[in-house]
Design an enzyme around this catalytic site. Structure first.
Site, PDB file in Angstrom:
ATOM      1  CG  HIS A 164      -8.009   2.237   0.992  1.00  0.00           C
ATOM      2  ND1 HIS A 164      -7.226   2.022  -0.206  1.00  0.00           N
ATOM      3  CD2 HIS A 164      -7.571   1.558   2.078  1.00  0.00           C
ATOM      4  CE1 HIS A 164      -6.168   2.353  -0.194  1.00  0.00           C
ATOM      5  NE2 HIS A 164      -5.753   1.548   0.530  1.00  0.00           N
ATOM      6  CG  ASP A 252      -5.014  -1.087   7.628  1.00  0.00           C
ATOM      7  OD1 ASP A 252      -5.224  -0.346   8.340  1.00  0.00           O
ATOM      8  OD2 ASP A 252      -4.350  -0.405   6.649  1.00  0.00           O
TER       9      ASP A 252
END
Lengths: 446, 446
Positions: A164, A252
């Site tokens: 995600h 990230d």
């Protein structure tokens, strides 16, 4: 009414399994499906199955929920296998981290967890070739990049990797003051290393708004920032990466260590400078915070399980999660064509990468399957340095794993930017192989 | 009788120019050719031209020898341009080395010399497009890999890069006790990074003889070794590379720093362990020995020049050198087809590399031009780690050079395995750019 069977390997993670439950309960087109929870941890499996059953009752959803500790049973007749398993959990990783730090790798060096995950993934994909050769494998557990490349090269199983991280684009929008619901974007790359190649607000190029934010507001944002220790998405490191590599990192991507961008992770002080006052996700503070969150969640699940008077839907509100797994299954089963962010073999989507490297790109999912969307080249130095380094790391990892050759394993450690000497590489390798939970790896690498 | 014009750019190196003279004087098919010596150093140019003229007289060879300090004049009507020029000589490199060491890079970090060479090479190739568009450019000066890739990508000039590193295969043969004249081999890769993929003695696979030597004789060889400080070709490092990467490194491949194999070069002590008791070619002792050799040679040339009573052929014996330049020119001019070790764009010769990367492979040279010979794949981890890293280094260098972007330059230094922090990279870059002889680079990188 369908007779689709969706099996979840590693279903003991209540957070993940209940996300899927929310989505599958709400999908009209998946009514009547079987959801099979499989985990080797019977205790956690019972909890998840129990909560899922209560949740389904509360929603009056029509599903067939089963549980098993046997992989074979989960795979039998499966149409979809969602693999979210994490071998050994987080405690082995902490033990390995100590060994790494002893040998001069701040915050450790990824090792046993990596190979154990590859072994597990490959063995699931191979079992599927025999047991359910027509089923789709949806890979949720990490490393998605390495694992999906390995499985698609070594087996015939149909694989989609999901993550995600790309939702980070909405976080960028919200930090710079845009309404995320009015934003569209494209963020291709490889898993955990994706870059904003297109960013629009009300259909107009919104990159100039990022530039303006950096120029006028970033310093104040960093000075007054007071978020979670895990939040480094709009950190100095992210802006610095954008400056060097000409595209903004998403999700990230910015907190990757030590593949590329090792220079933001050199030590605790450096991480505090570049990420946030805690040192970011991968600092000791950040990672402990993350583990504590997981552990609190498990406690909450245990309590909820023991207390049948509290509705499960008070914890998991019955609305769609933002995970893609179930919508993708729906798209495949019911030909509900839509675009998703998928990890699949390149086949020309991302220019400059081999066709058998799994890239993260937009993909059209429908009754026809998954079709990657061509996104073309990323900026040259982003391709060369960042993605090139990610691909090299992945290839060296797979080469070590598949050759089972200790020299290849040593070479992988030598290649690590933080390795300072040949002796250091040899010693950390031997000490990591000597850990009791890495006994199988000691036999694997000859 | 031909009317071929061969121009040597950077002809002031007597050693190199006189090697070519030996070969061209002896080639029947090049009789009548013009050899044009060009150098910006008029003093050294006069010496080389003087010695070459005497040498030709002594051999009664029929050539037209001219000299010039103007590149334009050298390129005019040229059929072959041999570029051996080294910008700034070795003293700038020593100054840069001091700056590098100050910032924590033992033996320095390649910098100004690299970019100055690229600038020079590209400008020669571009001038040739205008002045002698049909001529061949034979690139002898380093970096052959980066420079030839740059020139073939950016210009239409026909380029062949040459090096003599592959002769190292005969050295391997002789150390393990074989008659080099009975050895055949193949050693593809990229320049200064080539690997023995095939090695035969009397037509039989001789790799088992290398293995036997390693097992039975290597330790004694290392213990009793008493060669030149530059000799590391059969060192512990070479055998270690063979062990990890499954092929034996050839020539100066083993002594490459810091692209791959940085671990043999971590410090002086480490180099002494892996290369030889002096620390090998790239140690301070090794490099000083090399520079001293060059300087002694220049003194000897000066003396020879001032003393017309000594025959030049007493210093340069009139037999063929082992350089490929003149034989290749002969092959192209007179359709004398033969196989050489060439650096040319890949075009599929070496599996796993882009077509526009210059590789070092066997090439058939004839009146048709140069045709790379397909050699297929190298072992996977050699391709991935060693050659992959060489290609990445080259691409990052060219990206910095062509983009003229200081961020790309910084990124190139960050990528260097020996860089420990972002600040270190910034500081060494600024200090190197501040050197007087790098003033043009300071303007180049914006």
């Amino acid at each position: 009414m369908t007779d689709v069977k969706i099996s979840i390997i590693g279903a003991g993670s209540a957070q993940f399994s209940m996300s899927l439950m929310r989505d599958v309960c709400l999908k009209e087109g998946l009514k009547g499906s079987t959801v099979c929870f499989m985990d080797v941890d019977k205790g956690r499996l019972d909890i998840v199955h129990g909560l899922a059953t209560r949740f389904m009752g509360e929603l009056k959803a029509n599903l067939n929920l089963v549980k098993t500790v046997e992989r074979e049973e989960a795979l039998k007749d499966a149409d979809f296998v969602i693999n979210t398993a994490l071998v050994g959990g987080h405690s082995n990783a902490e033990t390995e981290r100590e060994v790494g730090e002893k040998h001069g790798y701040p915050r450790g060096i990824g090792f046993g967890g990596y190979f154990h995950q590859l072994k597990l993934m490959l063995s699931v994909a191979r079992d599927m070739e025999d047991t359910c050769p027509d089923a789709w494998l949806i890979q949720a557990g990490n490393p998605v990049f390495d694992g999906c490349t390995l499985m698609t090269r070594e087996t015939k199983t149909k694989v989609i990797g999901l993550c995600h991280g790309h939702h980070g684009a909405y976080h960028i929008a919200s930090v710079i003051g845009l309404d995320p619901s009015k934003v569209t974007f494209q963020a291709p790359g490889v898993n955990h290393c994706i870059w904003l190649t297109d960013f629009r607000h009300n259909g107009e190029d919104a990159y100039p708004l990022i530039d303006e934010w950096i120029e006028k507001k970033a310093e104040e944002y960093w000075r007054t920032w007071d978020g979670s220790p895990l939040d480094g998405e709009m950190s100095r490191a992210a802006v610095n990466l954008y400056r060097i590599f000409e595209r903004f990192p998403v999700g990230d991507t910015v907190q990757q260590n030590p593949t590329f961008s090792w220079w933001y992770h050199a030590d605790d002080q450096t991480m505090k400078k570049w990420f946030n006052k805690y040192g970011g996700f991968l600092s000791k503070t950040g990672w402990d915070y993350y583990l504590e969150g997981l552990s609190k969640h498990i406690d909450r699940m245990n309590q909820l399980y023991k207390d049948p008077s509290t509705p499960v839907s008070s914890e998991f509100s019955p609305k769609a999660s933002n995970e893609q797994h179930i919508p993708i299954i729906d798209a495949l089963v019911n030909d509900n064509e839509a675009k998703y962010q998928v990890n699949v073999p390149n086949r020309g989507a991302l220019t400059g990468f081999a066709d058998d490297v799994v890239v993260e790109v937009p993909g059209i999912v429908s009754g026809r399957g998954v079709q990657p969307v061509h996104v073309g080249p990323l900026p040259k130095r982003l391709t060369l340095q960042i993605l090139g380094t990610c691909v090299q790391r992945m290839e060296l990892g797979l080469e070590a794993f598949l050759s089972q050759d200790k020299e290849a394993l040593l070479n992988m450690i030598l290649w690590n930017h933080r390795t300072r000497s040949y002796e250091q590489a040899e010693k950390v390798m031997e000490d990591l192989l000597a850990l009791p939970f890495n006994e199988d790896l000691k036999a694997h690498f000859r």
